[in-house]
Design an enzyme around this catalytic site. Structure first.
Site, PDB file in Angstrom:
ATOM      1  N   HIS A   1       0.838  -1.213   0.000  1.00 42.09           N
ATOM      2  CA  HIS A   1       0.000   0.000   0.000  1.00 42.09           C
ATOM      3  C   HIS A   1       0.864   1.250   0.000  1.00 42.09           C
ATOM      4  CE1 HIS A   1       0.356   0.801   4.413  1.00 42.09           C
ATOM      5  NE2 HIS A   1       0.323  -0.521   4.536  1.00 42.09           N
TER       6      HIS A   1
ATOM      7  N   ASP B   1      -0.299   4.271   1.079  1.00 42.42           N
ATOM      8  CA  ASP B   1      -0.692   5.265   2.089  1.00 42.42           C
ATOM      9  C   ASP B   1      -0.024   5.002   3.427  1.00 42.42           C
ATOM     10  OD1 ASP B   1      -2.385   2.941   2.250  1.00 42.42           O
ATOM     11  OD2 ASP B   1      -3.715   4.066   3.602  1.00 42.42           O
TER      12      ASP B   1
ATOM     13  N   ASP C   1       5.974   1.200   7.663  1.00 40.69           N
ATOM     14  CA  ASP C   1       4.653   0.778   7.189  1.00 40.69           C
ATOM     15  C   ASP C   1       4.187   1.682   6.067  1.00 40.69           C
ATOM     16  OD1 ASP C   1       2.217  -0.468   7.011  1.00 40.69           O
ATOM     17  OD2 ASP C   1       1.470   0.226   8.921  1.00 40.69           O
TER      18      ASP C   1
ATOM     19  N   GLU D   1      -5.093   1.732   2.714  1.00 40.78           N
ATOM     20  CA  GLU D   1      -5.037   0.523   3.535  1.00 40.78           C
ATOM     21  C   GLU D   1      -5.240   0.852   5.003  1.00 40.78           C
ATOM     22  OE1 GLU D   1      -3.248  -2.757   5.956  1.00 40.78           O
ATOM     23  OE2 GLU D   1      -2.618  -0.651   5.904  1.00 40.78           O
ATOM     24  N   GLU D   2      -4.854   2.070   5.411  1.00 37.30           N
ATOM     25  CA  GLU D   2      -4.826   2.422   6.836  1.00 37.30           C
ATOM     26  C   GLU D   2      -6.166   2.924   7.359  1.00 37.30           C
ATOM     27  OE1 GLU D   2      -2.506   1.571   8.639  1.00 37.30           O
ATOM     28  OE2 GLU D   2      -0.593   1.637   7.564  1.00 37.30           O
TER      29      GLU D   2
ATOM     30  N   GLU E   1       4.163  -6.001   3.719  1.00 31.25           N
ATOM     31  CA  GLU E   1       3.983  -5.452   5.077  1.00 31.25           C
ATOM     32  C   GLU E   1       5.209  -5.772   5.931  1.00 31.25           C
ATOM     33  OE1 GLU E   1       1.588  -3.731   6.588  1.00 31.25           O
ATOM     34  OE2 GLU E   1      -0.051  -3.772   5.123  1.00 31.25           O
TER      35      GLU E   1
ATOM     36  N   HIS F   1       3.374   3.039  12.677  1.00 27.36           N
ATOM     37  CA  HIS F   1       2.480   4.084  13.213  1.00 27.36           C
ATOM     38  C   HIS F   1       3.111   4.861  14.375  1.00 27.36           C
ATOM     39  CE1 HIS F   1      -1.300   1.653  11.727  1.00 27.36           C
ATOM     40  NE2 HIS F   1      -0.304   1.652  10.866  1.00 27.36           N
TER      41      HIS F   1
END
Lengths: 372, 372
Positions: free
Chosen positions: B74, B76, B105, B135-136, B164, B342
């Protein structure tokens, strides 16, 4: 715009007067127009000295009687929910009822006090009539508390009668109340790897287990039985739906008999939740019913001779506790079912309003003993 | 303003490319500039067919190989917290680290894929490179899900590798996840007269008791042990601090092994909380690791020959489950410690980025079998 006015206090029927007081909306913080009308109405009676602080109006006789009774009631209500102006309706049992905001809490008590203040030029004791603001909101805004701080002499007396709704019976004293946040803690983690954390909500299970095991006491104080209670009133925990929470807070409310001090109440709650972090967020002592005081005994005899009831305990905390702090015995006595206070269908049988007025009038007006 | 550009995919160092991808901010919903740059860069390679849907870019080889691998990642990130542009720093152990939002991430995985897409003109299998959006955030916005609905043929293949973060190891499949609200009910009352009510927070004690008693299973699926979990992720109850609550809701999250169907997972949770109202708010099946599939076995052998590690289970739910739904075996393989995803101090050892690129390049580039 000319100020709103109340009907003539002397000639008006007390139920009509209650309706008129209700129909001047006075949600907490907006008592000004009603306080102005009350002050203006009372100032026309030469037997009353009228004082004012903010939106609290105090009127008192100065007859030099050996004893002084304080009759107190709050002018404010909780917000109006489309239930004004008042209406008179016939209840299911054929009884006339007054419907509308304040009919129970507590403009019936206010109207009774206004009428008696006007008509009792020579009561058997001196009387201080207190009409105060901001009872329904945060304690620090309470008008009675403010007057107690600024003008304690205005509240001097031997007995206080608070016109809070008691369905026309006498309710002595009140339970104390303590609120505390009981905190369970843990360690956060992603809920996909929950074993790396320590779940605070799971840990709070023990707090609820103790609440479920708790057996509240019933305590006899001056002949009245006060029922205690310890309840969770709130619980919250959780950060995100994929996180193990690291904190869970249970808010508990302990209602304790007026024979316990606030220190004893706090120690008791800390013992119940031993091992958890606990912070007290609100704590107010109760008020003993004072039924052994001679003046209270006289009041109870006179009122029950008219109403036929027997005094009971007041469970909810009321401003009688403020008088208890000043060392003045205090009871609750007023028209309206307290269970209907704040309800959208707030309503009061009109017979309770006239009954209260009759009972208080008979007591304060009868058997006048001249000073000296 | 001219569109942002990526460095040359063929000649750029993969760590520099990761930094460049990170330095084009692409918080969910704002992937446009990065998707444009990715599309523009890939279109310059004649061996790739480039497709686009919204901010998802798909590039694929069409060599007629007998097997096709899908490499997906992903674009984003979660919101930037002052942690851009990226910085290279020396870690405590002397290792070089790339710091900044996306370093874990999962822009390392994106950069590795971009470089291999550009440089592997004749990979041993056909390859579909998928760079997707959103995705988030909420599942219904997920770009991979959208492409699966609109263009299922774009995702056809025999094995999917999701980039990932796995600290550069192979993590097979993923646990499923179920969220449910478990509700205890009661009857409200004033907390001064708590005995007239029925306290829903007290009743929720039983829910927490069951959570505390629960022993999660460990389930062997295709040779990997998936650890399950059942956690309260939230609890709420209470109307006002003087009211007995009539409702208390515990939000629970069940992470279940990929050998259980979503129906089995729901039945299990309903059994655990039998007697309580329960509503499932979120339910997604897991993905089996697929380690028995011949192509997966080849991938694992090739990668572990380079990295030395052994495959483990993935506990968190990832988009591999979307491929599982399409019947495609899928594994997670990418640089970065998932525990730092994150985080404000998100950072990745640069060696993991180059290591992943080396391992994937060796597997996809080596031992090329010409078509037909």
């Amino acid at each position: 715009m000319s100020p709103v006015q109340l009907p003539d206090l002397t000639t008006s029927d007390v139920v009509a007067l209650t309706a008129a007081v209700c129909d001047i909306p006075s949600v907490s913080g907006e008592e000004g127009p009603l306080a102005d009308a009350v002050e203006a109405a009372l100032r026309s009676y030469a037997h009353l000295e009228v004082l004012r602080d903010g939106d609290t109006v105090v009127a008192r006789t100065t007859l030099g009687r050996s004893r002084r009774v304080i009759m107190a009631g709050h002018l404010d209500t909780v917000p109006v929910q489309g239930n004004l102006p008042t209406e008179r309706r016939r209840g299911a049992d054929g009884q006339e009822e007054l419907w509308g905001r304040g009919a129970v809490d507590m403009k019936g008590g206010v109207a009774v006090a206004l009428q008696l203040a006007a008509t009792l030029g020579a009561p058997r004791t001196d009387v201080t009539w207190v009409f105060y603001d901001n009872e329904e909101v945060a304690a620090e805004l309470n008008g009675l508390g403010r007057v107690a701080r600024r003008h304690p002499d205005w509240l001097a007396g031997d007995l206080a009668v608070l016109g809070e709704p008691t369905s026309g019976g006498i309710e002595g004293g009140c339970n104390g109340t303590l609120r505390a946040d009981v905190r369970a803690t843990g360690r956060t983690a992603h809920s996909a790897r929950a074993w790396r954390g320590d779940n605070a909500v799971h840990a709070a299970g023990e707090i609820l287990t103790r609440l479920n095991a708790y057996r509240p006491a019933e305590v006899d104080v001056d002949g009245l039985v006060y029922r205690e209670g310890l309840s969770a009133v709130g619980i919250r925990g959780g950060i995100a739906t994929n996180m193990v929470p690291d904190e869970c807070v249970v808010t508990v409310n302990y209602r304790f008999a007026p024979s316990r001090s606030v220190q004893e109440a706090e120690a008791h709650v800390r013992e119940v939740f031993d091992g958890f972090e606990l912070s007290v967020t609100d704590l107010a002592g109760g008020a003993r019913p004072g039924l052994t005081d001679p003046l209270v005994t006289e009041f109870v005899s006179a009122v029950t001779a008219t109403t036929g009831g027997r005094p009971g305990p007041k469970y909810g905390w009321t401003d009688v506790a403020r008088f208890a702090e000043l060392g003045i015995p205090a009871v609750n006595f007023g028209p309206g079912d307290p269970a209907l206070a704040h309800a959208d269908d707030e309503r009061c049988p009109t017979e309770q309003i006239t009954g209260c007025a009759r009972a208080l009038g008979a007591w304060l007006g009868g058997d006048v003993q001249p000073a000296h």
